[in-house]
Design a protein around this motif. Structure first.
Motif, PDB file in Angstrom:
ATOM      1  N   GLY A   1       0.872  -1.336  -0.008  1.00 48.08           N
ATOM      2  CA  GLY A   1       0.093   0.412   0.146  1.00 48.08           C
ATOM      3  C   GLY A   1       0.774   1.373  -0.552  1.00 48.08           C
ATOM      4  N   SER A   2       0.377   2.406   0.933  1.00 51.28           N
ATOM      5  CA  SER A   2       1.220   3.135   1.136  1.00 51.28           C
ATOM      6  C   SER A   2       3.303   3.120   0.970  1.00 51.28           C
ATOM      7  CB  SER A   2       1.214   4.364   2.156  1.00 51.28           C
ATOM      8  OG  SER A   2       1.645   5.391   2.173  1.00 51.28           O
ATOM      9  N   LEU A   3       3.750   3.453   0.781  1.00 50.07           N
ATOM     10  CA  LEU A   3       5.509   3.228   0.666  1.00 50.07           C
ATOM     11  C   LEU A   3       6.025   4.356   2.038  1.00 50.07           C
ATOM     12  CD1 LEU A   3       6.814   1.867  -2.596  1.00 50.07           C
ATOM     13  CD2 LEU A   3       5.795   0.561  -0.621  1.00 50.07           C
ATOM     14  N   ARG A   4       4.901   5.399   2.288  1.00 49.78           N
ATOM     15  CA  ARG A   4       5.437   6.909   2.741  1.00 49.78           C
ATOM     16  C   ARG A   4       6.085   6.138   4.290  1.00 49.78           C
ATOM     17  NH1 ARG A   4       6.246  11.497   1.359  1.00 49.78           N
ATOM     18  NH2 ARG A   4       4.339  10.944  -0.581  1.00 49.78           N
ATOM     19  N   GLY A   5       7.480   6.878   4.746  1.00 43.36           N
ATOM     20  CA  GLY A   5       8.403   6.358   5.318  1.00 43.36           C
ATOM     21  C   GLY A   5       8.884   5.044   5.716  1.00 43.36           C
ATOM     22  N   LYS A   6       8.833   4.050   5.031  1.00 42.43           N
ATOM     23  CA  LYS A   6       8.572   2.708   4.952  1.00 42.43           C
ATOM     24  C   LYS A   6      10.212   2.389   3.936  1.00 42.43           C
ATOM     25  CE  LYS A   6       3.972   1.430   5.100  1.00 42.43           C
ATOM     26  NZ  LYS A   6       3.479   0.159   4.369  1.00 42.43           N
ATOM     27  N   LYS A   7      11.418   1.653   5.276  1.00 46.64           N
ATOM     28  CA  LYS A   7      12.394   1.107   4.633  1.00 46.64           C
ATOM     29  C   LYS A   7      12.176   0.510   3.795  1.00 46.64           C
ATOM     30  CE  LYS A   7      17.029  -0.635   6.237  1.00 46.64           C
ATOM     31  NZ  LYS A   7      17.781  -0.628   6.773  1.00 46.64           N
ATOM     32  N   ILE A   8      12.589   0.263   3.033  1.00 46.14           N
ATOM     33  CA  ILE A   8      13.185  -0.519   1.616  1.00 46.14           C
ATOM     34  C   ILE A   8      14.273  -0.897   1.026  1.00 46.14           C
ATOM     35  CG2 ILE A   8      11.986  -1.306  -0.808  1.00 46.14           C
ATOM     36  CD1 ILE A   8       9.664  -1.136   1.362  1.00 46.14           C
ATOM     37  N   ALA A   9      14.349  -2.294   1.079  1.00 47.07           N
ATOM     38  CA  ALA A   9      16.269  -2.534   0.536  1.00 47.07           C
ATOM     39  C   ALA A   9      16.405  -2.465  -0.546  1.00 47.07           C
ATOM     40  CB  ALA A   9      16.337  -3.852   1.533  1.00 47.07           C
TER      41      ALA A   9
ATOM     42  N   ASP B   1      11.623   5.333   2.147  1.00 52.46           N
ATOM     43  CA  ASP B   1      12.695   5.431   2.935  1.00 52.46           C
ATOM     44  C   ASP B   1      13.608   4.655   2.108  1.00 52.46           C
ATOM     45  OD1 ASP B   1      12.269   7.001   4.686  1.00 52.46           O
ATOM     46  OD2 ASP B   1      12.247   5.970   5.948  1.00 52.46           O
ATOM     47  N   VAL B   2      15.239   4.749   0.861  1.00 54.48           N
ATOM     48  CA  VAL B   2      15.432   3.347  -0.216  1.00 54.48           C
ATOM     49  C   VAL B   2      16.940   3.229   0.775  1.00 54.48           C
ATOM     50  CG1 VAL B   2      15.787   2.505  -2.426  1.00 54.48           C
ATOM     51  CG2 VAL B   2      13.614   3.750  -1.437  1.00 54.48           C
ATOM     52  N   TYR B   3      17.364   1.915   0.925  1.00 51.19           N
ATOM     53  CA  TYR B   3      18.487   1.870   0.964  1.00 51.19           C
ATOM     54  C   TYR B   3      19.135   0.837   0.352  1.00 51.19           C
ATOM     55  CZ  TYR B   3      18.062   4.407   5.774  1.00 51.19           C
ATOM     56  OH  TYR B   3      18.014   5.285   7.046  1.00 51.19           O
ATOM     57  N   ALA B   4      20.393   1.342  -0.493  1.00 52.46           N
ATOM     58  CA  ALA B   4      20.128   0.373  -1.544  1.00 52.46           C
ATOM     59  C   ALA B   4      21.811   0.051  -1.559  1.00 52.46           C
ATOM     60  CB  ALA B   4      20.496   0.934  -2.928  1.00 52.46           C
TER      61      ALA B   4
ATOM     62  N   ALA C   1      12.375  -6.208   0.570  1.00 55.42           N
ATOM     63  CA  ALA C   1      13.687  -6.058   0.086  1.00 55.42           C
ATOM     64  C   ALA C   1      13.400  -6.472  -1.416  1.00 55.42           C
ATOM     65  CB  ALA C   1      14.610  -7.073   0.486  1.00 55.42           C
ATOM     66  N   CYS C   2      13.875  -5.701  -2.672  1.00 56.17           N
ATOM     67  CA  CYS C   2      13.635  -5.762  -3.990  1.00 56.17           C
ATOM     68  C   CYS C   2      15.226  -5.433  -4.217  1.00 56.17           C
ATOM     69  CB  CYS C   2      13.795  -4.649  -4.637  1.00 56.17           C
ATOM     70  SG  CYS C   2      12.075  -3.772  -4.209  1.00 56.17           S
TER      71      CYS C   2
ATOM     72  N   ARG D   1      16.602 -18.167   5.548  1.00 53.89           N
ATOM     73  CA  ARG D   1      15.831 -18.128   7.429  1.00 53.89           C
ATOM     74  C   ARG D   1      16.527 -17.621   7.814  1.00 53.89           C
ATOM     75  NH1 ARG D   1      19.150 -24.416   7.367  1.00 53.89           N
ATOM     76  NH2 ARG D   1      21.235 -22.920   6.195  1.00 53.89           N
ATOM     77  N   GLU D   2      17.572 -16.045   8.152  1.00 47.91           N
ATOM     78  CA  GLU D   2      17.734 -15.047   8.830  1.00 47.91           C
ATOM     79  C   GLU D   2      17.182 -13.905   8.282  1.00 47.91           C
ATOM     80  OE1 GLU D   2      22.323 -14.355   7.568  1.00 47.91           O
ATOM     81  OE2 GLU D   2      22.864 -16.336   8.380  1.00 47.91           O
ATOM     82  N   LEU D   3      15.919 -14.208   6.946  1.00 47.93           N
ATOM     83  CA  LEU D   3      15.534 -13.177   6.815  1.00 47.93           C
ATOM     84  C   LEU D   3      14.738 -12.588   7.667  1.00 47.93           C
ATOM     85  CD1 LEU D   3      15.505 -12.609   2.931  1.00 47.93           C
ATOM     86  CD2 LEU D   3      16.677 -12.016   4.013  1.00 47.93           C
ATOM     87  N   PRO D   4      14.002 -13.478   8.460  1.00 49.34           N
ATOM     88  CA  PRO D   4      12.767 -13.480   9.126  1.00 49.34           C
ATOM     89  C   PRO D   4      13.562 -12.674  10.178  1.00 49.34           C
ATOM     90  CG  PRO D   4      12.051 -15.540   8.622  1.00 49.34           C
ATOM     91  CD  PRO D   4      13.549 -14.914   7.675  1.00 49.34           C
ATOM     92  N   GLU D   5      14.235 -12.571  10.422  1.00 51.67           N
ATOM     93  CA  GLU D   5      15.388 -11.955  11.820  1.00 51.67           C
ATOM     94  C   GLU D   5      15.917  -9.965  11.427  1.00 51.67           C
ATOM     95  OE1 GLU D   5      18.657 -14.125  13.690  1.00 51.67           O
ATOM     96  OE2 GLU D   5      17.231 -16.259  13.681  1.00 51.67           O
ATOM     97  N   ILE D   6      16.542 -10.076  10.288  1.00 49.90           N
ATOM     98  CA  ILE D   6      16.971  -9.137  10.193  1.00 49.90           C
ATOM     99  C   ILE D   6      15.921  -7.960   9.762  1.00 49.90           C
ATOM    100  CG2 ILE D   6      18.507  -7.886   7.987  1.00 49.90           C
ATOM    101  CD1 ILE D   6      19.846 -11.356   7.889  1.00 49.90           C
ATOM    102  N   MET D   7      15.143  -8.147   9.272  1.00 46.69           N
ATOM    103  CA  MET D   7      13.561  -7.357   8.597  1.00 46.69           C
ATOM    104  C   MET D   7      12.806  -7.215   9.444  1.00 46.69           C
ATOM    105  SD  MET D   7      14.330  -8.937   4.428  1.00 46.69           S
ATOM    106  CE  MET D   7      12.670  -8.167   3.711  1.00 46.69           C
ATOM    107  N   GLU D   8      12.065  -6.646   9.165  1.00 50.97           N
ATOM    108  CA  GLU D   8      10.773  -6.061   9.980  1.00 50.97           C
ATOM    109  C   GLU D   8       9.495  -7.120   9.531  1.00 50.97           C
ATOM    110  OE1 GLU D   8       8.146  -4.279  12.708  1.00 50.97           O
ATOM    111  OE2 GLU D   8      10.265  -4.078  12.442  1.00 50.97           O
ATOM    112  N   HIS D   9       9.972  -6.548   8.298  1.00 50.41           N
ATOM    113  CA  HIS D   9       8.955  -8.016   7.700  1.00 50.41           C
ATOM    114  C   HIS D   9       9.669  -8.670   6.600  1.00 50.41           C
ATOM    115  CE1 HIS D   9       4.993  -6.360   9.628  1.00 50.41           C
ATOM    116  NE2 HIS D   9       5.772  -5.077   8.790  1.00 50.41           N
ATOM    117  N   PRO D  10       9.575 -10.294   6.383  1.00 49.27           N
ATOM    118  CA  PRO D  10      10.454 -10.454   5.524  1.00 49.27           C
ATOM    119  C   PRO D  10       9.461 -10.587   3.933  1.00 49.27           C
ATOM    120  CG  PRO D  10      10.136 -12.199   7.007  1.00 49.27           C
ATOM    121  CD  PRO D  10       9.416 -10.862   7.615  1.00 49.27           C
ATOM    122  N   ILE D  11      10.230 -10.267   3.917  1.00 49.55           N
ATOM    123  CA  ILE D  11       8.996  -9.795   2.227  1.00 49.55           C
ATOM    124  C   ILE D  11       9.970  -9.597   1.312  1.00 49.55           C
ATOM    125  CG2 ILE D  11       7.048  -8.722   0.727  1.00 49.55           C
ATOM    126  CD1 ILE D  11       5.935  -7.587   3.502  1.00 49.55           C
ATOM    127  N   LEU D  12      10.475 -10.763  -0.010  1.00 50.81           N
ATOM    128  CA  LEU D  12      11.365 -10.964  -0.212  1.00 50.81           C
ATOM    129  C   LEU D  12      10.727 -10.294  -2.347  1.00 50.81           C
ATOM    130  CD1 LEU D  12      14.463 -10.513  -1.114  1.00 50.81           C
ATOM    131  CD2 LEU D  12      14.653 -13.347  -0.897  1.00 50.81           C
TER     132      LEU D  12
END
Length: 443
Positions: A303-311, A342-345, A378-379, A393-404
């Protein structure tokens, strides 16, 4: 043989290095003094795996040198290669200013009859134009040759020694014999034709490969709508030897210095002779649409991406290069930033080029871990080996939401399922597709 190469961009440098590697004496000419000084110290201005080892070996052996002076480059040259850039203009035509400049300077400094080889990708008829420029200035005899390159960035040295073919377009048999002699040590099949056909082969080959990519990407979209798996579809198609499996990898489109420029140029060439190349126009339209696919998936899912961190993992248009030209990461990041994310690349190699091309709001970080930490999605854009080796298996621990959101279909559906990752790829079923309630929790 004594050879001069004009231009030390991607094509020119690889040409000079490989010709010296097979035993020729090569002088490369470039007007950038700082660049020339670096290359004479075996420091490459481009990122290409292995090229500095080749540079060092041949510079030290005295077979390869670099200069800013045309007179020095042509002092002993029997053959001159033109390998300068032909960037795309806004109207889709090739910009031939650098070709014209080299032709004029070459004509002024020629010291003997010689063979002139066009390595740059140029529109059909360009070699005739080069001939007219040189004839208007020089009285020496020369013969023109079209010798298009088929090097893949990141694998150029391998392709130079293990390619499918070497193509020459020649004016006479003597020019053909000269080119056979120069290239014989590569031990590759040689195809000799007329100059205009050779000029056309380069465009036709790249446009066909681009067509395969856009075709499978449209099939991928259809697979998503019908619940099929494009990986299996492509594998089944590719078993037919008339089709073949290469370039049937669904993803977020082609980029780089060749396919976008060459497809646009071929459409323009057709327009200039009154032919509507509608098939290739749709190939380009499909690719433009595909490059926005991950941004569309992110907006649909979050939905809205405003203020969300996207890798964003990967910035170069393909692995093993720092080339950002027409990279899929650019429209993706522009769209994410415009939507307020908020894009982190992160990219292992391309950060310097990325800083010149990406919005200032992008956070360019030093590791994939820094990009992923606390991210809501993460994209995956470029299939670098270090991204292929990510332990899902490490993504659920690292990310706020493990969505790849995987734009290159790097991971198997089974691996994503076992890791508990919500996995969106291209043309394949979603793994752990969220329920309506779960989807709302991230909006």
């Amino acid at each position: 043989m004594n050879i001069a190469v004009f231009g030390t961009g991607y094509v020119g440098l690889v040409t000079g290095v490989t010709l010296s590697e097979i035993g020729h004496n090569v002088v490369c000419v470039d007007l950038d003094e700082e660049k020339v000084d670096a290359m004479n110290k075996a420091q490459s201005p481009i990122y290409e795996p292995g090229i500095e080892e080749y540079l060092k070996r041949n510079v030290e052996a005295g077979r390869l040198s670099f200069t800013t002076e045309y007179s020095e480059g042509l002092e002993e040259a029997e053959v001159a290669y033109i390998a300068v850039g032909t960037p795309e203009r806004e109207d889709g035509t090739a910009d031939l200013r650098f070709i014209e400049s080299v032709a004029e300077d070459l004509a002024m400094w020629m010291k003997r009859d010689m063979t002139i080889v066009t390595k740059s990708t140029v529109p059909v008829g360009t070699n005739d134009w080069i001939r007219s420029i040189i004839n208007s200035i020089s009285s020496y005899e020369f013969t023109m040759v079209s010798n298009p390159e088929f090097l893949r960035e990141g694998q150029a040295l391998h392709d130079a020694f293990h390619g499918d073919r070497i193509v020459f377009g020649v004016e006479d048999e003597q020019a053909g014999e000269t080119m056979r002699a120069i290239n014989a040590p590569f031990e590759l099949p040689m195809y000799v034709t007329d100059i205009r056909s050779a000029e056309m082969i380069k465009y036709a080959a790249n446009a066909f490969l681009a067509t395969k990519i856009s075709y499978i990407n449209d099939i991928a979209l259809l697979c998503e709508n019908l619940g099929a798996n494009v990986h299996d579809v492509a594998a089944g198609m590719g078993m037919d030897e008339r089709i073949g499996r290469s370039f049937l990898n669904a993803g977020i489109g082609y980029g780089g210095s060749c396919f976008p420029k060459d497809t646009s140029a071929l459409v323009t060439i057709a327009d200039q002779v009154g032919q509507d190349f509608s098939l290739l126009k749709e190939v380009i339209n499909t690719n433009d649409r595909q490059r926005n696919l991950l941004a569309d998936k992110a907006k649909e899912r979050l939905g809205s991406l405003r203020g969300k961190k996207i890798a964003v993992l990967g910035l170069a248009f393909k692995p093993e290069t720092d080339d950002m030209r027409e990279a899929a990461s650019i429209p993706l990041i522009e769209s994410l930033v415009l939507a307020g994310a908020d894009v982190y690349a992160y990219d292992p190699i391309a950060e310097e080029n990325a800083r010149r091309l990406l919005p200032e709001a992008v956070n360019l970080v030093e590791s994939k871990e820094e990009a992923l930490a606390g991210a809501e999605a993460a994209c995956l854009v470029t299939e670098w080996q270090e991204f292929k080796e990510i332990d899902l298996r490490e993504l659920p621990e690292i990310m706020e939401h493990p969505i790849l959101l995987d734009g290159r279909n790097v991971f198997s559906l089974e691996a994503a399922d076992e890791a508990g990752v919500e996995y969106h790829s291209i043309g394949r079923p979603v793994v752990h597709a969220p329920s309506e309630e779960e989807a709302q929790s991230t909006v």
